[in-house]
Structures are given as C-alpha cells and as structure tokens.
Design a protein around this motif. Sequence first.
Motif, PDB file in Angstrom:
ATOM      1  N   GLN A 194      15.458  35.392  39.818  1.00 23.19           N
ATOM      2  CA  GLN A 194      15.928  34.954  38.558  1.00 23.19           C
ATOM      3  C   GLN A 194      16.295  33.545  38.845  1.00 23.19           C
ATOM      4  O   GLN A 194      17.145  33.053  39.887  1.00 23.19           O
ATOM      5  CB  GLN A 194      16.993  35.629  38.144  1.00 23.19           C
ATOM      6  CG  GLN A 194      16.511  37.279  37.841  1.00 23.19           C
ATOM      7  CD  GLN A 194      17.853  38.179  37.190  1.00 23.19           C
ATOM      8  OE1 GLN A 194      18.478  37.385  36.564  1.00 23.19           O
ATOM      9  NE2 GLN A 194      17.707  39.223  37.397  1.00 23.19           N
ATOM     10  N   HIS A 195      16.082  32.736  37.723  1.00 20.09           N
ATOM     11  CA  HIS A 195      16.306  31.314  37.797  1.00 20.09           C
ATOM     12  C   HIS A 195      17.194  30.899  36.652  1.00 20.09           C
ATOM     13  O   HIS A 195      16.983  31.350  35.417  1.00 20.09           O
ATOM     14  CB  HIS A 195      15.107  30.440  37.834  1.00 20.09           C
ATOM     15  CG  HIS A 195      14.322  30.440  39.205  1.00 20.09           C
ATOM     16  ND1 HIS A 195      13.916  29.329  39.747  1.00 20.09           N
ATOM     17  CD2 HIS A 195      13.694  31.543  39.830  1.00 20.09           C
ATOM     18  CE1 HIS A 195      13.113  29.718  40.850  1.00 20.09           C
ATOM     19  NE2 HIS A 195      13.041  30.839  40.838  1.00 20.09           N
ATOM     20  N   TYR A 196      18.270  29.763  36.688  1.00 18.00           N
ATOM     21  CA  TYR A 196      19.165  29.563  35.877  1.00 18.00           C
ATOM     22  C   TYR A 196      19.436  28.240  35.997  1.00 18.00           C
ATOM     23  O   TYR A 196      19.609  27.730  37.003  1.00 18.00           O
ATOM     24  CB  TYR A 196      20.343  30.481  35.686  1.00 18.00           C
ATOM     25  CG  TYR A 196      20.036  31.925  35.474  1.00 18.00           C
ATOM     26  CD1 TYR A 196      20.111  32.323  34.223  1.00 18.00           C
ATOM     27  CD2 TYR A 196      19.958  32.996  36.468  1.00 18.00           C
ATOM     28  CE1 TYR A 196      19.815  33.893  33.827  1.00 18.00           C
ATOM     29  CE2 TYR A 196      19.862  34.136  36.413  1.00 18.00           C
ATOM     30  CZ  TYR A 196      19.647  34.715  34.853  1.00 18.00           C
ATOM     31  OH  TYR A 196      19.376  35.973  34.706  1.00 18.00           O
ATOM     32  N   ASP A 237      25.502  34.321  32.077  1.00 19.18           N
ATOM     33  CA  ASP A 237      26.121  35.304  31.202  1.00 19.18           C
ATOM     34  C   ASP A 237      25.004  36.515  30.604  1.00 19.18           C
ATOM     35  O   ASP A 237      25.339  37.254  30.057  1.00 19.18           O
ATOM     36  CB  ASP A 237      26.196  34.553  29.986  1.00 19.18           C
ATOM     37  CG  ASP A 237      27.627  33.540  30.285  1.00 19.18           C
ATOM     38  OD1 ASP A 237      28.410  33.874  31.408  1.00 19.18           O
ATOM     39  OD2 ASP A 237      28.008  32.820  29.391  1.00 19.18           O
ATOM     40  N   THR A 238      23.672  36.279  31.135  1.00 21.52           N
ATOM     41  CA  THR A 238      22.785  37.177  30.602  1.00 21.52           C
ATOM     42  C   THR A 238      22.125  38.149  31.569  1.00 21.52           C
ATOM     43  O   THR A 238      21.109  38.767  31.367  1.00 21.52           O
ATOM     44  CB  THR A 238      21.483  36.102  29.849  1.00 21.52           C
ATOM     45  OG1 THR A 238      20.975  35.053  30.755  1.00 21.52           O
ATOM     46  CG2 THR A 238      22.320  35.360  28.750  1.00 21.52           C
ATOM     47  N   LEU A 282      28.674  40.637  31.243  1.00 25.94           N
ATOM     48  CA  LEU A 282      29.373  40.249  32.750  1.00 25.94           C
ATOM     49  C   LEU A 282      28.791  38.702  32.710  1.00 25.94           C
ATOM     50  O   LEU A 282      27.854  38.541  32.742  1.00 25.94           O
ATOM     51  CB  LEU A 282      28.684  41.242  33.671  1.00 25.94           C
ATOM     52  CG  LEU A 282      29.064  40.946  35.026  1.00 25.94           C
ATOM     53  CD1 LEU A 282      30.582  41.323  34.984  1.00 25.94           C
ATOM     54  CD2 LEU A 282      28.419  41.414  36.126  1.00 25.94           C
ATOM     55  N   ARG A 283      29.925  37.960  33.143  1.00 24.80           N
ATOM     56  CA  ARG A 283      29.897  36.651  33.603  1.00 24.80           C
ATOM     57  C   ARG A 283      29.677  36.482  35.057  1.00 24.80           C
ATOM     58  O   ARG A 283      30.382  37.036  35.603  1.00 24.80           O
ATOM     59  CB  ARG A 283      30.903  35.855  32.808  1.00 24.80           C
ATOM     60  CG  ARG A 283      30.795  34.316  33.383  1.00 24.80           C
ATOM     61  CD  ARG A 283      31.895  33.522  32.714  1.00 24.80           C
ATOM     62  NE  ARG A 283      32.358  32.076  33.411  1.00 24.80           N
ATOM     63  CZ  ARG A 283      32.793  31.103  32.778  1.00 24.80           C
ATOM     64  NH1 ARG A 283      33.190  31.331  31.612  1.00 24.80           N
ATOM     65  NH2 ARG A 283      32.720  30.035  33.342  1.00 24.80           N
ATOM     66  N   ILE A 284      28.627  35.948  35.635  1.00 20.25           N
ATOM     67  CA  ILE A 284      28.739  35.693  36.984  1.00 20.25           C
ATOM     68  C   ILE A 284      28.750  34.097  37.307  1.00 20.25           C
ATOM     69  O   ILE A 284      28.082  33.442  36.689  1.00 20.25           O
ATOM     70  CB  ILE A 284      27.394  36.181  37.682  1.00 20.25           C
ATOM     71  CG1 ILE A 284      27.107  37.532  37.246  1.00 20.25           C
ATOM     72  CG2 ILE A 284      27.482  35.930  39.103  1.00 20.25           C
ATOM     73  CD1 ILE A 284      25.789  38.207  37.657  1.00 20.25           C
TER      74      ILE A 284
END
Length: 469
Positions: A237-239, A245-246, A251-253
């Motif tokens: 996954q890319h952010y 947050d998604t 849950l916040r990572i």
Amino acid sequence: MASIGSSISSALGVGSGIDTGALVSNLVSAARDPKQQVITSRQNLNSARISALASASSSLDTFADALNSLLSGTGYSGVPASNDPSIAAVSALPGGTPQGLPAQLQVQQLAASRTLATAPDPNVSATSLVGAGTLTLTVGSGTPRDIVLTASSTYADLVSAINASGTGVTASLVTDTQGTRLVMKGATGEANDFSLTADSAALEPFAWSKTGPNANSAFTSVSTAQDAVILLDGVEQHYATNTVDTAIPYLRIDLNKASPNTPVTLATTEPTTSMRDLMVEFVNAYNTLMKALNTATAKGADSSGAGVLNGESSIRDMKRQLSQMTSAALSPTGTYRTLADLGIATNRDGTLTLDTKALDKAMAADPSAITQLLNPSVKSDSNPGLAGLMDKVRDSIQKKDGPLAGAQSKYEALAKSLSEQLEKLSDQMTDYQAQLTKIYTAMETRLTALKATQSYLQQQIDAWNNSDN
C-alpha cells in the motif's frame, strides 16, 4: 304601627348598601370556578403524563447511549499496540473499535518531501536583491502559480511570495557560520513534487525541474518527494504521508522508520475490564430504568396513590420489549446465545437478577465466546452484541408509528384541547359577567328612580300628617 313611608322604604331596601359589583363577581365565580377546577386538574394530570413519557424516553436513551459508550471504551475493547513503536506506532481513532487485528506490518519506505537548498553564501542576506522577472511554481499536476519579482525585490520578498502562494511549498532563509542559504520544502508524497521555471536570466539560479537541476540552478536536492510504502498482511500500500488512518478502520498508524523485511505486529491489548463487570453494570442500570417505569405505572388504593402513567399501554409495551432482551438471540450458534444463558433472569416486577456463579462458569468455559457474544469485534444483524441489541430495542420502542409516539401525540393533543376549553370558558364568563352587569346596572337605575319617587311620596305624607294636626 309602622307608617306607610317606612313600609315603602323597607320594601325597596333603601339604605341597604348592596354592592352590585361584588354580587356580579361572586355569581361569575360560582359559575366559573367548578368548571375551571375540573379543566385545570385535567391539565395538571396531562402535563404530568407528558413529562413522565418524556422522562421514560430520555432514560431509555441515556441507558442505550451509556452502554454504547461503555463498550466502545478501551476498558472492554483493549488498546491498540505495536510490538515495535520505533518502526510503527498505533493509536485508536474515535468512532469505533479497530478491526482486523492482529496484523503484520512492514515499513518498506517512509514518505518524504522534495527539499531544495542553495549553497551557503556569506555575501547573501535577507535584504540582498534577487533580480527581476517571474518564477513559475508548479506542484504536481496543479495550477502553476506566478511569483513576480521586480528590480527592488529581495530574498525576503522571494521567501514571502513563495509562502503566500498557497501551493503548500514553504521557503526560508537559513543563516549560520557558513553564510545564508535559501531552503524550499514541499509536502510529503510523490504527487506533491514541485518545479520552478524562470523567465529571466537573473532568476535562472532559482529554477528547478522535477527531473533534475537546470544548467544554471543554484539548488541542490536534499531529499526526493516519495510515498510511504508499507506491506500490511502482505498487501503493498502507498500513502502520501507517514500518518496512515485508512489502512485499518478506527486505527491510526504512525510510520517512524523504514525497515524493510522487519515485521511489526499490530494487535490489541487484553481488556482491563471483564465481561463479568459489564454484566453487573448492565443489570444495575437496567433495574434502575425498570424501577422508574414501575413507579410511573404503579397502581394505588385510590387515584392519589397511583402512578401518573398507570394504565398507559405504551409504557406496558416498553416494559414488555425490555423484558424480551434476556431471551433475544445475540448469536445464531454456540452454547451461549442469550443473556439468559449467562445467568440473567427476569423477576416478577420486571427487574433482572444476575446469577454470578452461572456467569463465572460460562466465562471459565469459553471466555472468548462470551466476549464476542457481548461485544463482538465485527457486529452484524445476527451478532449485534449487547449494545447493538439495546439499540434495536430502543429503535423499536421509539419508532414514529409506535405506541410511545402515539401516546405522546395523544397527550399533546389533549393539552391543546384543554387550553382551548379554558379559553372558551374564559370567553363565556366574560360574556356572562357583561350580562349580569347590564342587568344589575338597569336595576340600580330603576332603584334610583323609585328612590326619588319614595322621597316625593314621603314629603307628601309628611305634609298630610302635619295638616291633620
């Protein structure tokens, strides 16, 4: 023997001092007060019923909301935790319970921003001139923004114009022992990379292309714009930022360090409060609500000792639906499916009793199943959990076309009708008072005339008596 004059005076009541105003007021009060008292008594009872129904509905809301809040807290759901916060830290987001834990996370790459810096120059300061022309700043695929500089523009003017461009790119002048340098920084994420083009030779040192520096650029790229890349349970996954947050609901990572091939376990700590404590609190709160309903519907030896909602069918329906909670299925399968299976029984007055020995036995036999029964990590129609069941009961009781709403509408309509009856009675009594006043005013007028006649006759009689002597 009484004289003829005294007999006439006695018959007419001359000098009796009759207060016709008070007489009218008393007659009106005698006609109005009994009817007004009946209407007012009905108003008081009706108001008490409206208030009691609103209180019952509010108490139900308070009970359901408190149960939801209680079960959404970390005491019953546990706290999200990471086994290596130096790589990735986690925290709960409001609105629900993190789902899909435990999970395995790898931080392949942190998100970064494009940062440019010129070489330090001891001959440059905030008041140094930068040259005339236009710099065009473009972030990603966004709209280019022109930064127009004149012959008198300084480095401080250039920094202010970049910061005011609204592009998310910031600029600053950094001065140390080596000199002064211009630093520009964009937002994190590959899509937020930026470029600068110049339309004059004077501004060529401030030009920069995403693919690399221009021939005359004074900038050096300190860092490259890039996305954060993670593997979550093996899925890449890319952010654009290092705050995610998604990826997992609620849950916040926080990504703190890139460490490819180093798995980080994200999980939930054990709840600090047991399901046993939950059941005790639930039964106590339920009994408080049911006792209040029992008081409102109590039967008395006479009307003065009865509850204001005695005989009210909507409250009987509320109590009935609440009592069915103990036998309602919280799970379609398993040994433990209902609250009754956990040791909760209904007393004759509608309150609940908790058999803690039966509950302890069930908890010892299958604690995980009891937890999922009462507070499932993933709620569904067939496994709503205790809070979900309470919400269903509340929604059913408070539905728009239900008995409770019908009773509230009925009493509100009665309140309006009683107010109208009082207004009508007031109008009737006003008319009645006017009629009486008219009658007694006419009587007073006639009495005044008779009194004058009496006075004249008295004078004649006195004259006759004197002439006889």
